[in-house]
Write an enzyme that holds these catalytic residues in place. Structure first.
Site, PDB file in Angstrom:
ATOM      1  N   GLU A  22      13.197   9.072  32.715  1.00  0.00           N
ATOM      2  CA  GLU A  22      11.950   8.307  32.679  1.00  0.00           C
ATOM      3  C   GLU A  22      11.721   7.533  31.386  1.00  0.00           C
ATOM      4  O   GLU A  22      11.235   6.420  31.407  1.00  0.00           O
ATOM      5  CB  GLU A  22      10.726   9.229  32.886  1.00  0.00           C
ATOM      6  CG  GLU A  22      10.638   9.853  34.242  1.00  0.00           C
ATOM      7  CD  GLU A  22      11.039  11.305  34.183  1.00  0.00           C
ATOM      8  OE1 GLU A  22      12.037  11.600  33.512  1.00  0.00           O
ATOM      9  OE2 GLU A  22      10.361  12.143  34.800  1.00  0.00           O
ATOM     10  N   ASP A 108      12.045  14.238  35.857  1.00  0.00           N
ATOM     11  CA  ASP A 108      11.480  15.586  35.753  1.00  0.00           C
ATOM     12  C   ASP A 108      11.466  16.287  37.109  1.00  0.00           C
ATOM     13  O   ASP A 108      11.314  15.649  38.160  1.00  0.00           O
ATOM     14  CB  ASP A 108      10.050  15.524  35.202  1.00  0.00           C
ATOM     15  CG  ASP A 108      10.010  15.033  33.764  1.00  0.00           C
ATOM     16  OD1 ASP A 108      11.025  15.182  33.065  1.00  0.00           O
ATOM     17  OD2 ASP A 108       8.967  14.492  33.350  1.00  0.00           O
ATOM     18  N   ASP A 110       9.349  17.894  38.997  1.00  0.00           N
ATOM     19  CA  ASP A 110       8.045  18.186  39.572  1.00  0.00           C
ATOM     20  C   ASP A 110       7.748  17.092  40.589  1.00  0.00           C
ATOM     21  O   ASP A 110       8.609  16.258  40.883  1.00  0.00           O
ATOM     22  CB  ASP A 110       6.961  18.286  38.492  1.00  0.00           C
ATOM     23  CG  ASP A 110       6.867  17.017  37.637  1.00  0.00           C
ATOM     24  OD1 ASP A 110       7.428  15.973  38.034  1.00  0.00           O
ATOM     25  OD2 ASP A 110       6.230  17.071  36.570  1.00  0.00           O
ATOM     26  N   GLU A 112       5.876  14.365  40.569  1.00  0.00           N
ATOM     27  CA  GLU A 112       5.973  12.999  40.079  1.00  0.00           C
ATOM     28  C   GLU A 112       7.418  12.631  39.787  1.00  0.00           C
ATOM     29  O   GLU A 112       7.873  11.532  40.120  1.00  0.00           O
ATOM     30  CB  GLU A 112       5.106  12.830  38.818  1.00  0.00           C
ATOM     31  CG  GLU A 112       3.615  12.892  39.059  1.00  0.00           C
ATOM     32  CD  GLU A 112       3.114  11.783  39.975  1.00  0.00           C
ATOM     33  OE1 GLU A 112       3.596  10.645  39.871  1.00  0.00           O
ATOM     34  OE2 GLU A 112       2.229  12.070  40.806  1.00  0.00           O
ATOM     35  N   TYR A 333      10.249  22.112  29.200  1.00  0.00           N
ATOM     36  CA  TYR A 333       9.373  21.208  29.944  1.00  0.00           C
ATOM     37  C   TYR A 333       7.916  21.636  29.816  1.00  0.00           C
ATOM     38  O   TYR A 333       7.583  22.813  29.965  1.00  0.00           O
ATOM     39  CB  TYR A 333       9.796  21.178  31.406  1.00  0.00           C
ATOM     40  CG  TYR A 333       9.144  20.084  32.204  1.00  0.00           C
ATOM     41  CD1 TYR A 333       9.184  18.775  31.771  1.00  0.00           C
ATOM     42  CD2 TYR A 333       8.485  20.364  33.388  1.00  0.00           C
ATOM     43  CE1 TYR A 333       8.589  17.755  32.499  1.00  0.00           C
ATOM     44  CE2 TYR A 333       7.890  19.364  34.135  1.00  0.00           C
ATOM     45  CZ  TYR A 333       7.948  18.058  33.673  1.00  0.00           C
ATOM     46  OH  TYR A 333       7.351  17.055  34.400  1.00  0.00           O
TER      47      TYR A 333
END
Length: 925
Positions: A22, A108, A110, A112, A333
């Protein structure tokens, strides 16, 4: 079945491999661990999203996507477009992909992150094998393990994120327009932000309704006969009845405690005097072991809370700093609900505690903190230092500065302390009595407690903060108090006895830390969204900070009332929490997104349950004035108007608001008095007494200072919403006066002169002469050699000189009155420096940018502070302190700005839109 699933091929490939993460900072760190066979690039967050309906192609605005960019009739299919400022980035990624043999999506792990990976897959359409690469920390070992242990894209997580995005779009686009029509244009409503706002408003309502109660007690100082050690004890009972304390009173001021005695000043004073004249004796001594366990390692929410308490960081800033630490490979994280530690982390924490504090500070077996996590797929580990061996704060001191070092140290201490031994000691409680021989209080009892810590255990490394600072100080004082050795029957000398008065206090306002804690306890939102939620309600003007406290604005009162009365279920705490649980079920594959969205929006026919659409369609008539009216008592109300809040009498002066009775001389037809409420008055401070004070100040339309000797007009000083100012009062035109004709009618009407007070002026003390000087601005200073007039003026950005079209800044407001022609000419004789900030030295120098190789500095610009290397400018975020910003943060902002490329407003073509829509519909089939 999603189209993306077919693209996930796990076949081996040859040649260079493309890894997409990201952020640029994360890409730089990972690239150093992967070697020359990998290209690591950043998407800089999401690359696609739902557009605003106004940005849709013209032929689509009247179609099924026209209202929400979501087709609610066709399985809630979303219409995605590549963000305009990400088109250059997508083109760059496609170019790199052409020369790559494999694609690693390393966003990541998760919702999102999984959604970003899926959107990359949809936009890039790779023809090479695709691997989903996940890791919880950015260390060499973790990255290399992740490369060798990839998985498939988790489409259930993508479904949950998409459901949340569509849900928020439906909620905002249906409810926000109601606020525009009934409260104020431009307002917004949101699934979590509206509930968070309601929580802050409800706490303020409790404070407004709170009635203070007073109570008294007695504090005494005692010592054993012949001993030097003294200790303090407090009165606890009178003739066997417990003495009332603050907890015995309700919020309305009533005494609710049963069997308690409420001391007033007189009785407390008489008890104190009688105690001082007598001796005391010990009636009971109790001692018990004291044990205190360490707190669990950090989760997202507890990290935000402690960063607020200990480091005074906002939630948004704490998460931003934690993000940088994670991307730099310093911590794991930072978005997690889990309190568990891996076996490697347990070993690292225990061995570090043993090395630094000794073997006795480490328990025989590891501590494991079990917490029921609502979404197991997002559980991961707790937040801890990265790696199988932790670096101490001293070891990273040369790499981290400011907030980054402070937050890392906090995480390190908490993690190590979580694996240390309990703190141990003993707590002693002493009760003593005094026979006063006074009526109504013949025998009184005092009590004192003290805790002695005999083994500090984890306290040697870390102690969790508390939200109630007063209670924290009291506990600390008790734990440091050491009582003398006493036994029952021992006589005590009374050194001092004093009566003390107290008042109950209203419920404390939320701070960012306590609001995060309350939201987590209620299950509202997710820890990863708390920082953005709190930032949003502040940016929207619903909440502001006063010190550490969150204070709602009157606008928040009006919005909350409308939502409570007409969208009650949407701001219901349990309903909002249940939506989070439903999203978890979708993420776990236990619930279908389409069925859930259909129930939420259209309702349930079987149970006649209303959905969002029915709520909006069946609103009925809403009295906008009533919604924006908040009664404060005694015939006074606060109204939220178009230009801000104001206080108003319900009835004109002399007219009883409840009975309508008119006093002698009162005019029932008169317009009720009004007064503007300045922004520095919190809602709980707006009492009827304060309202009358504001109305009195506004009487006669301000404080009359006198008359202008030249015009004869009255000059008044007023308190406005945007600060104090002076103004002249123009006489009203006679009704039979000739009106100007034609199109220039409005322009011909005279306007009163007004001028803001200088920063060092006081509204209460300003006099007529000063007011006339203010109203005389702009002042003509003189003319130059060519006859061009030079004036001194006060503008939006401060005082300045103007000569034709040439403006020069002045150093102070006082110069507007004092500067001479010679001084003004000297200023114009100097070369002009372009821009306000160009004339000033940089706020801070950060060093050499690793990309451009040029010096980076922090400057103050027209729109706020920014970092620049002379080629690229990047505005600082809200929580970036220009004085504290680190070089790394400056380089990161510049890297993000370069990655975004130039902003373009070019509209997405119909061809791209159609392709995206078809694929979205196909995957729903």
């Amino acid at each position: 079945m999603r189209a993306g699933r077919a693209r996930l091929r796990m076949a081996a490939g040859k040649g260079r491999k493309l890894v997409i993460v990201e952020s640029p900072a994360k890409a730089k760190t990972i690239a150093g661990y992967l070697g020359g066979d990998f290209d690591v690039e950043a998407s800089v967050g999401h690359i696609r999203d739902l557009p605003n309906p106004s940005e849709l192609p013209a032929d689509m605005k009247k179609g099924p996507f026209g209202k929400f960019a979501v087709d609610v009739e066709n399985d809630f299919a979303p219409y995605y477009v590549v963000d305009p400022d990400k088109k250059k980035k997508v083109a760059e990624l496609k170019r790199l992909l052409k020369d790559s043999s494999e694609l690693y999506l390393a966003t990541d792990e998760d919702r999102e992150g999984e959604a970003i990976a899926w959107h990359l897959l949809e936009a890039l359409k790779p023809r090479v094998p695709v691997r989903r690469m996940v890791f919880h920390e950015i260390t060499r070992e973790a990255i290399q393990r992740a490369v060798n242990n990839t998985r498939e894209l988790d489409l259930d997580l993508v479904d949950a994120q998409e459901t949340r995005r569509v849900l928020d779009r439906l909620y905002g686009y249906e409810v926000s327009p109601v606020l525009w029509r009934k409260v104020r244009q431009g307002l917004s409503a949101g699934r979590v932000q509206s509930v968070a706002t309601r929580m802050v408003v409800e706490r303020e309502r409790e404070r407004m309704a709170f009635v203070r109660a007073s109570y008294w007690d007695v504090e005494g100082e005692f010592t054993p006969d012949g001993a030097a050690q003294q200790f303090t004890a407090r009165l606890t009972s009178v003739d066997g009845a417990r003495v009332a304390s603050g907890r015995d009173f309700a919020d309305d001021g009533r005494l609710t405690g049963k069997g308690v005695v409420h001391l007033d000043r007189d009785l407390a004073t008489r008890i104190a005097e009688a105690v001082a004249a007598h001796n005391a004796r010990v009636t009971d001594v109790a001692e018990k072991p004291y044990t205190r366990r360490p707190s669990a390692p950090f989760t997202t929410s507890t990290l935000q809370q402690e960063a607020s308490r200990k480091l005074r960081m906002s939630s948004k800033n704490a998460m931003r700093v934690a993000q940088r630490l994670y991307e730099g490979g310093y911590i794991t994280y930072m978005r997690t609900d889990s309190t568990t530690l891996s076996d490697a982390a347990l070993t690292a924490a225990r061995s570090q505690a043993r090395d630094m504090y000794g073997a006795e500070y480490v328990p025989d077996s590891p501590r494991r903190y079990e917490k029921k996590v609502k979404n197991a797929q997002e559980a991961h580990e707790a937040i801890r230092p990265a790696g199988d061996r932790f670096r101490t704060p001293a070891q990273v001191a040369g790499e981290l500065r400011g907030d980054e070092y402070a937050l890392y140290e906090l995480i390190w201490k908490r993690t190590v302390a979580s694996q240390m031994a309990d703190a141990r000691g003993s707590t002693a409680t002493v009760r003593l009595s005094v026979d006063t021989a006074i009526e109504g209080a013949g025998s009184v009892e005092f009590s004192a407690s003290g805790t002695v810590i005999t083994f500090k255990g984890f306290l040697a490394a870390y102690e969790e903060g508390r939200d109630d600072e007063a209670a924290a100080r009291a506990q600390a004082a008790e734990e440091e108090r050491r009582l003398p050795k006493l036994s029952t029957g021992v006589a005590l000398e009374v050194i001092r006895a004093e009566a003390e008065g107290h008042e109950t206090t209203p419920p404390a306002r939320y701070t960012e830390a306590t609001l995060v804690k309350a939201m987590e306890e209620r299950g509202i939102g997710r820890p990863s969204t708390y920082a953005s939620t709190i930032g949003t309600i502040q940016d929207r003007g619903y909440v502001y900070t006063k010190g550490q406290a969150l204070v709602p604005t009157w606008l928040a009162f009006a919005v909350t009332r409308l939502l409570e009365e007409h969208f009650g279920e949407l701001v219901d705490y349990e309903f909002t929490a249940s939506m989070e649980e439903d999203l978890d079920r979708i993420a776990n594959g236990e619930q279908g997104r389409v069925d859930w969205l259909r129930r939420f929006y259209f309702g349930e026919e079987a149970t006649s349950g209303e959905g969002l659409k029915q709520l909006v369609d069946d609103l009925g008539d809403i009295d906008a004035k009533e919604i924006s009216t908040i009664p404060i008592g005694d015939g006074m109300v606060v109204r939220v108007g178009r230009y801000g809040p104001y206080v108003e009498e319900v009835a004109p002066a002399g007219v009883d608001a409840s009975t309508g009775e008119v006093a002698d001389g009162a005019d029932p037809s008169a317009t009720p008095r009004r007064a503007t409420i300045s922004d520095d008055i919190a809602p709980d401070e707006m009492t009827p007494e304060k309202a009358r004070e504001l109305l009195a100040q506004a009487a006669d339309d301000g404080r009359v200072l006198g008359r202008d000797p030249q015009t004869g007009h009255e000059i008044v000083a007023r308190a406005g919403r945007y600060g104090p100012y002076v103004s002249e009062v123009l006489p009203e035109e006679p009704e039979d006066a000739e009106k100007p004709k034609g199109r220039g009618r409005k322009a011909a009407k005279a306007k009163p002169r007004t001028a803001s007070l200088f920063k060092d002026m006081d509204l209460a003390t300003i006099d007529l002469d000063t007011a006339l000087k203010l109203l005389s601005l702009p002042r003509v200073v003189g003319t130059d050699a060519e006859g061009v007039e030079i004036t001194a003026q006060n503008g939006r950005y401060g005082p300045y000189l103007k000569k034709g079209t040439d403006s020069r800044s002045l150093q102070s407001e006082q110069q507007l009155f004092d500067i001479t022609l010679e001084e003004a000419l000297a200023i114009y004789a100097q070369p002009k420096q372009r821009g306000r900030a160009a004339a000033a030295a940089p706020l801070k120098e950060l060093g050499t940018d690793p990309v451009s190789g040029k010096p980076v500095v922090v400057k103050d610009g027209r729109f706020g502070p920014y970092v620049t290397d002379g080629e690229t400018n990047a505005t600082l975020r809200k929580d970036d302190d220009p004085a504290e910003i680190t070089p790394e943060r400056g380089y990161e902002l510049l890297a993000e700005k370069r990655a975004k490329g130039p902003t373009t407003r070019k509209r997405t073509t119909r061809k791209t839109a159609k392709r995206t829509t078809k694929k979205t519909a196909a995957k729903r089939g």
